[in-house]
Design an enzyme around this catalytic site. Structure first.
Site, PDB file in Angstrom:
ATOM      1  N   HIS A 117      -9.305   3.300   2.432  1.00 26.14           N
ATOM      2  CA  HIS A 117      -8.102   2.992   1.654  1.00 26.14           C
ATOM      3  C   HIS A 117      -7.890   4.053   0.591  1.00 26.14           C
ATOM      4  O   HIS A 117      -6.782   4.525   0.371  1.00 26.14           O
ATOM      5  CB  HIS A 117      -8.231   1.616   1.006  1.00 26.14           C
ATOM      6  CG  HIS A 117      -7.077   1.256   0.122  1.00 26.14           C
ATOM      7  ND1 HIS A 117      -7.071   1.510  -1.235  1.00 26.14           N
ATOM      8  CD2 HIS A 117      -5.881   0.693   0.403  1.00 26.14           C
ATOM      9  CE1 HIS A 117      -5.920   1.101  -1.750  1.00 26.14           C
ATOM     10  NE2 HIS A 117      -5.176   0.591  -0.780  1.00 26.14           N
ATOM     11  N   HIS A 118      -8.963   4.431  -0.115  1.00 28.93           N
ATOM     12  CA  HIS A 118      -8.872   5.541  -1.064  1.00 28.93           C
ATOM     13  C   HIS A 118     -10.263   6.088  -1.349  1.00 28.93           C
ATOM     14  O   HIS A 118     -11.272   5.439  -1.037  1.00 28.93           O
ATOM     15  CB  HIS A 118      -8.175   5.124  -2.374  1.00 28.93           C
ATOM     16  CG  HIS A 118      -8.999   4.246  -3.268  1.00 28.93           C
ATOM     17  ND1 HIS A 118      -8.783   2.899  -3.402  1.00 28.93           N
ATOM     18  CD2 HIS A 118     -10.034   4.528  -4.098  1.00 28.93           C
ATOM     19  CE1 HIS A 118      -9.643   2.381  -4.264  1.00 28.93           C
ATOM     20  NE2 HIS A 118     -10.418   3.354  -4.697  1.00 28.93           N
TER      21      HIS A 118
ATOM     22  N   HIS B  19      -0.483   5.741  -7.672  1.00 27.70           N
ATOM     23  CA  HIS B  19      -1.243   4.852  -6.783  1.00 27.70           C
ATOM     24  C   HIS B  19      -0.849   3.403  -7.034  1.00 27.70           C
ATOM     25  O   HIS B  19      -0.923   2.906  -8.155  1.00 27.70           O
ATOM     26  CB  HIS B  19      -2.747   5.006  -6.998  1.00 27.70           C
ATOM     27  CG  HIS B  19      -3.565   4.068  -6.147  1.00 27.70           C
ATOM     28  ND1 HIS B  19      -3.660   4.205  -4.783  1.00 27.70           N
ATOM     29  CD2 HIS B  19      -4.295   2.976  -6.465  1.00 27.70           C
ATOM     30  CE1 HIS B  19      -4.440   3.250  -4.291  1.00 27.70           C
ATOM     31  NE2 HIS B  19      -4.825   2.477  -5.300  1.00 27.70           N
TER      32      HIS B  19
ATOM     33  N   HIS C 291      -0.699  -0.441  -4.324  1.00 28.34           N
ATOM     34  CA  HIS C 291      -0.894  -0.948  -2.977  1.00 28.34           C
ATOM     35  C   HIS C 291       0.492  -1.172  -2.353  1.00 28.34           C
ATOM     36  O   HIS C 291       1.414  -0.418  -2.643  1.00 28.34           O
ATOM     37  CB  HIS C 291      -1.765  -2.197  -3.016  1.00 28.34           C
ATOM     38  CG  HIS C 291      -3.154  -1.931  -3.521  1.00 28.34           C
ATOM     39  ND1 HIS C 291      -4.062  -2.918  -3.834  1.00 28.34           N
ATOM     40  CD2 HIS C 291      -3.792  -0.766  -3.791  1.00 28.34           C
ATOM     41  CE1 HIS C 291      -5.194  -2.387  -4.254  1.00 28.34           C
ATOM     42  NE2 HIS C 291      -5.052  -1.078  -4.241  1.00 28.34           N
TER      43      HIS C 291
ATOM     44  N   MET D 152      -2.448  -2.535  -7.676  1.00 30.12           N
ATOM     45  CA  MET D 152      -2.881  -1.595  -8.701  1.00 30.12           C
ATOM     46  C   MET D 152      -1.670  -0.820  -9.178  1.00 30.12           C
ATOM     47  O   MET D 152      -0.724  -0.596  -8.413  1.00 30.12           O
ATOM     48  CB  MET D 152      -3.933  -0.617  -8.175  1.00 30.12           C
ATOM     49  CG  MET D 152      -5.301  -1.204  -7.979  1.00 30.12           C
ATOM     50  SD  MET D 152      -6.545   0.059  -7.555  1.00 30.12           S
ATOM     51  CE  MET D 152      -8.024  -0.959  -7.505  1.00 30.12           C
TER      52      MET D 152
END
Length: 339
Positions: free
Chosen positions: A71-72, A216, A218, A291
């Site tokens: 995801h990151h 950033h 989601h 986030m």
């Protein structure tokens, strides 16, 4: 190039990096050591220890990962790592259930700062000429910690070695790089468009030169924007640093305004979120949470980066720019939420 691996504690291996050629840019493969993500939404960390006898400058980052797997990824600079282990569970919210495979700990034990971030198949990052992240002997960064967020459990006997190729040199860079991360807490009401906002005044007597930004969120994020606000008797002047759709590759993009940021200026960020669900969504570590992050990368000329590494607020419904302690007399409401 010589890389030596030394056992530091019985449960860990930390890597010393040393370079023979003082003026060459070399590469170190900083990757997960064939880990097994054995459960959903797992955050794993692995460290390297920088040689304490030499100063190094990181000048580029080449990701080796896929958004289908990770995801990151984040690289933290630490004075001390969060664990003496080779790999540990470094999720923000630790479960009460004991994990016998990867014990829980924070990414850093002390001196935490973000150095690099990647998501959504973002490309490589090369820093501007003469700019580097200072690590090693005379730097507070004695360790680097790689964090990878795995969304889904891997099948048994399938492992991963996602990571980043670090480009570094021992040649002194006259411009030291730094990152300040702006973010929020809070939550988003059901079927509601929300503004998650943060702002912090620069209190240190330093001049920072912004050169890159990264956003950033989601899945609910629509626009993330960052500003520097310059205060005067004539009112607030909001200068755009950058804004992006966070569903695009989450790379570091060039800033819009490279004007130096000075003591007394305010850094501010907004994430515009659209919650189409019938339930509230909170800020949190999993993909079901949200986030709101705006990363600002900058350099200082013949100085050290800001001591402040993070700028977070409680977020909605507790904090908005309109009730911020800075007392803004104007807010770019429409501009901050549209591309």
């Amino acid at each position: 190039m010589k890389i030596a691996v030394f056992p530091v504690l019985a449960t860990s291996l930390l890597v010393y990096i040393s370079c023979v050629f003082a003026h060459e840019v070399d590469t170190y493969a900083f990757r997960m050591p064939n880990v097994w993500p054995h459960k959903d939404e797992l955050y794993l960390c692995t460290p390297i220890r920088i040689s304490p006898t030499t100063n190094y400058y990181m000048v580029g980052f080449v990701p080796k990962a896929s958004m289908n797997t990770a995801h990151h990824m984040l690289i933290y600079g630490c004075s001390d790592p969060g664990s003496n282990g080779t790999v540990w569970d470094c999720g923000e919210m630790q479960s009460s259930e004991i994990d016998y495979i990867y014990p829980p700990a924070s990414p850093c034990g002390s001196g935490s700062q973000v150095v690099y971030a990647w998501a959504r198949d973002a490309p490589s990052l090369q820093l501007p000429k003469g700019v580097g992240f200072h690590v090693g002997r005379d730097s507070p960064i004695k360790y680097l910690v790689l964090q990878v967020h795995y969304m889904a459990r891997f099948p048994r006997n399938v492992t991963d070695k996602s990571g980043v190729l670090l480009k570094y040199t021992s040649k002194r860079m006259p411009r030291q790089a730094g990152v300040i991360l702006l973010g929020t807490g809070g939550y988003i009401f059901p079927n509601h468009v929300e503004h998650m906002e943060t702002a912090c005044t620069i209190l240190e007597d330093k001049v920072i030169h912004p050169f890159a930004f990264r956003t950033h969120t989601h899945s609910l994020g629509k626009v993330v924007s960052g500003y520097v606000v310059r205060r005067s008797d004539h009112g607030d002047e909001w200068k755009l640093l950058g804004k992006k759709d966070p569903q695009l590759p989450q790379m570091f993009y060039p800033v819009v305004d490279k004007t130096p940021v000075r003591k007394g200026d305010v850094l501010a960020a907004r994430c515009t979120m659209n919650n189409t669900h019938d339930y509230p969504v909170k800020i949190g570590p999993t993909n079901n949470d949200e986030m709101c992050n705006f990363y600002l990368m900058y350099y200082v000329e013949n100085d050290t980066p800001l001591n402040r590494k993070y700028c977070f607020t409680n977020g909605p419904p507790y904090y908005y720019w309109e009730n911020a302690p800075e007392g803004f007399n104007v807010i770019p409401d429409g501009e901050a939420s549209t591309l």
